[in-house]
Motif scaffolding. Structure first.
Motif, PDB file in Angstrom:
ATOM      1  N   PHE A  23       0.399  68.772 -37.337  1.00  0.00           N
ATOM      2  CA  PHE A  23       0.199  67.330 -37.503  1.00  0.00           C
ATOM      3  C   PHE A  23       0.623  66.956 -38.926  1.00  0.00           C
ATOM      4  N   HIS A  82      -1.038  50.247 -37.493  1.00  0.00           N
ATOM      5  CA  HIS A  82      -0.733  51.242 -38.545  1.00  0.00           C
ATOM      6  C   HIS A  82       0.673  51.764 -38.260  1.00  0.00           C
ATOM      7  N   GLU A  84       2.264  54.522 -39.488  1.00  0.00           N
ATOM      8  CA  GLU A  84       2.625  55.943 -39.599  1.00  0.00           C
ATOM      9  C   GLU A  84       3.320  56.361 -38.301  1.00  0.00           C
ATOM     10  N   ASP A  86       3.344  58.688 -36.197  1.00  0.00           N
ATOM     11  CA  ASP A  86       2.697  59.182 -34.966  1.00  0.00           C
ATOM     12  C   ASP A  86       2.390  58.024 -34.020  1.00  0.00           C
ATOM     13  N   HIS A  87       2.293  56.788 -34.563  1.00  0.00           N
ATOM     14  CA  HIS A  87       2.008  55.611 -33.731  1.00  0.00           C
ATOM     15  C   HIS A  87       3.218  54.694 -33.557  1.00  0.00           C
ATOM     16  N   HIS A 149      -5.406  54.194 -42.607  1.00  0.00           N
ATOM     17  CA  HIS A 149      -5.094  55.267 -43.492  1.00  0.00           C
ATOM     18  C   HIS A 149      -4.051  54.902 -44.547  1.00  0.00           C
ATOM     19  N   ASP A 168      -6.383  54.997 -36.679  1.00  0.00           N
ATOM     20  CA  ASP A 168      -6.819  56.295 -37.221  1.00  0.00           C
ATOM     21  C   ASP A 168      -8.344  56.348 -37.444  1.00  0.00           C
ATOM     22  N   TYR A 200     -10.323  66.335 -39.070  1.00  0.00           N
ATOM     23  CA  TYR A 200      -9.332  65.252 -39.118  1.00  0.00           C
ATOM     24  C   TYR A 200      -9.614  64.340 -40.321  1.00  0.00           C
ATOM     25  N   HIS A 231      -6.704  58.373 -31.834  1.00  0.00           N
ATOM     26  CA  HIS A 231      -6.768  59.832 -31.635  1.00  0.00           C
ATOM     27  C   HIS A 231      -8.186  60.166 -31.174  1.00  0.00           C
TER      28      HIS A 231
END
Ligand code: FEO
Length: 406
Positions: A23, A82, A84, A86-87, A149, A168, A200, A231
């Motif tokens: 991750f 967000h 980042e 991953d999204h 985040h 997040d 996490y 998540h």
């Protein structure tokens, strides 16, 4: 996994990532991670957060959309809590299929959207308190949550159902199953997500703990029936549980954390290791829980999580070429970055021909506000006196940790 209806017209879709990747390119996720995506359907339809093109995630969510008779082209809005990747990593794939979608994000989010994807049109910039009426009783309220985040982050609250889509915040590592709600999973699964929410938090969010506390204050007036992070599991039976957990994790940065001690050790030829058990016995004699992590054999991810929640830290580290043993130096580097602050700390370790580790150790951790016990250092092999002293020091640390957390 199928699409899951969370409330009338509100769905969870998403993908489990379990291909063995790290991750953020650095954190081990042996049990994977979920990327949760949410859909709110009024007269207009909104998707809240997206997935990265990772472990087949886009195909997975396309299949789930079709199971509820939706396609990417049907969405009027893509809410970007967000940015980042991953999204958002699959955002251009989404945009290709639906060039009419409007992106909803914060001012800073719009800058990141341009930076990553070159998108400047079709963007609506919101600020805290703004709402989006989707019709049919569905209204989204946006609350900026900077640095939870990234600085552009916000959360989205659906008013009619009282669902907070928190991205997040309140998340955890770990894949999810069809039973995704807190009241559907076993005690064993709860224990797993407890551990993985802490890991996490420590890995991803801990640097921004002051902002987490501010964000929690901001959402306090909302009537939250459900917390839906991007998540991990969804909290509908008692959403306050995960809010209180996050509040506790965030407060650890101010100290004191829990009355526990984390021992992180590395040894070149076993001479530092030989004293480890004496220290642990000293700690255990005071009945203080102790967590032991060896580096570099184990990734720092776990040591960071356990150190984050421990009021006391022990480092077993020899001197290496007049300085710290490099694997422990790497741990210290991570602890500086993640603001592992306000701890009681003790170090033990051997040296060959000269010390030096302790000097560098103290200099490197100056900003972390650690209180040090007298170190135990020795040349070469540890004699009985060193074992006794190290055990006493472990006991003393345990007593101090109990006193500071009483
Ligand atoms: Fe899940 Fe900060 O991204």
């Amino acid at each position: 996994m199928n699409a899951i209806e969370m409330s009338e017209g509100i769905y969870r879709i998403g993908a489990n990532i379990k291909n063995g990747d790290l991750f953020e390119g650095m954190w081990p996720i042996p049990d994977g991670v979920s990327l949760n995506v949410y859909i709110v359907k009024g007269e207009k339809t909104a998707m809240i957060d997206l997935v990265r093109d990772w472990d087949n995630a886009p195909s997975v969510i396309l299949g789930q959309l079709s199971s509820i008779s939706l396609a990417v082209e049907d969405f009027d809005y893509l809410i970007l809590n967000h940015l980042e990747p991953d999204h958002t990593g699959w955002l251009l794939g989404f945009f290709d299929r639906n060039p009419n979608v409007q992106f909803i994000t914060t001012k800073k989010g719009a800058e990141v959207l341009k930076g990553f994807f070159g998108i400047e049109d079709n963007v609506r910039v919101i600020k805290s308190g703004d709402t989006l009426d989707l019709g049919a009783g569905k209204v989204l309220l946006f609350v900026e949550a900077p640095n939870v985040h990234w600085p552009e982050t916000m959360v989205t609250y659906e008013k009619s159902a009282g669902i907070l889509f928190s991205c997040d915040a309140f998340g955890a590592y770990g894949c999810v199953g069809e039973a995704i709600f807190d009241n559907q999973i076993s005690d064993e699964e709860h224990a797993f997500f407890d551990r993985e929410s802490l890991r996490y938090y420590a890995n991803i969010i801990s640097s921004f703990s002051a902002f987490v506390l501010k964000a929690i204050d901001k959402i306090e007036d909302l009537k939250i029936n459900m917390i839906a992070p991007s998540h991990g599991i969804i909290w509908r039976e008692n959403p306050a549980t995960i809010i209180e957990k996050y509040r506790k994790y965030a407060r650890y940065y101010k100290g004191p954390a829990e009355p526990e001690i984390t021992v992180i050790w590395g040894s070149m030829y076993g001479y530092t290791q030989s004293v480890l058990n004496s220290v642990i016995q000293g700690i255990r004699s005071e009945k203080v829980p102790v967590h032991v992590h060896q580096v570099p054999n184990e990734d720092v991810s776990w040591a960071l999580a356990s150190a984050w929640k421990s009021a006391g830290l022990v480092f077993g580290m020899p001197t290496y070429e007049y300085k710290m043993f490099p694997p422990i130096s790497a741990v210290i580097d991570m602890f500086e970055r993640k603001h592992v602050q306000n701890k009681k700390v003790f170090r033990f370790g051997s040296y060959g021909w000269s010390g030096g580790a302790q000097k560098e150790f103290k200099t490197r951790t100056e900003k972390l506000n650690w209180e040090f016990l007298e170190p135990v250092e020795w040349q070469g092999r540890a004699g009985e006196e060193i074992h006794k002293l190290a055990s006493e020091r472990g006991k003393d640390l345990a007593r101090q940790v109990k006193a500071m957390t009483a």
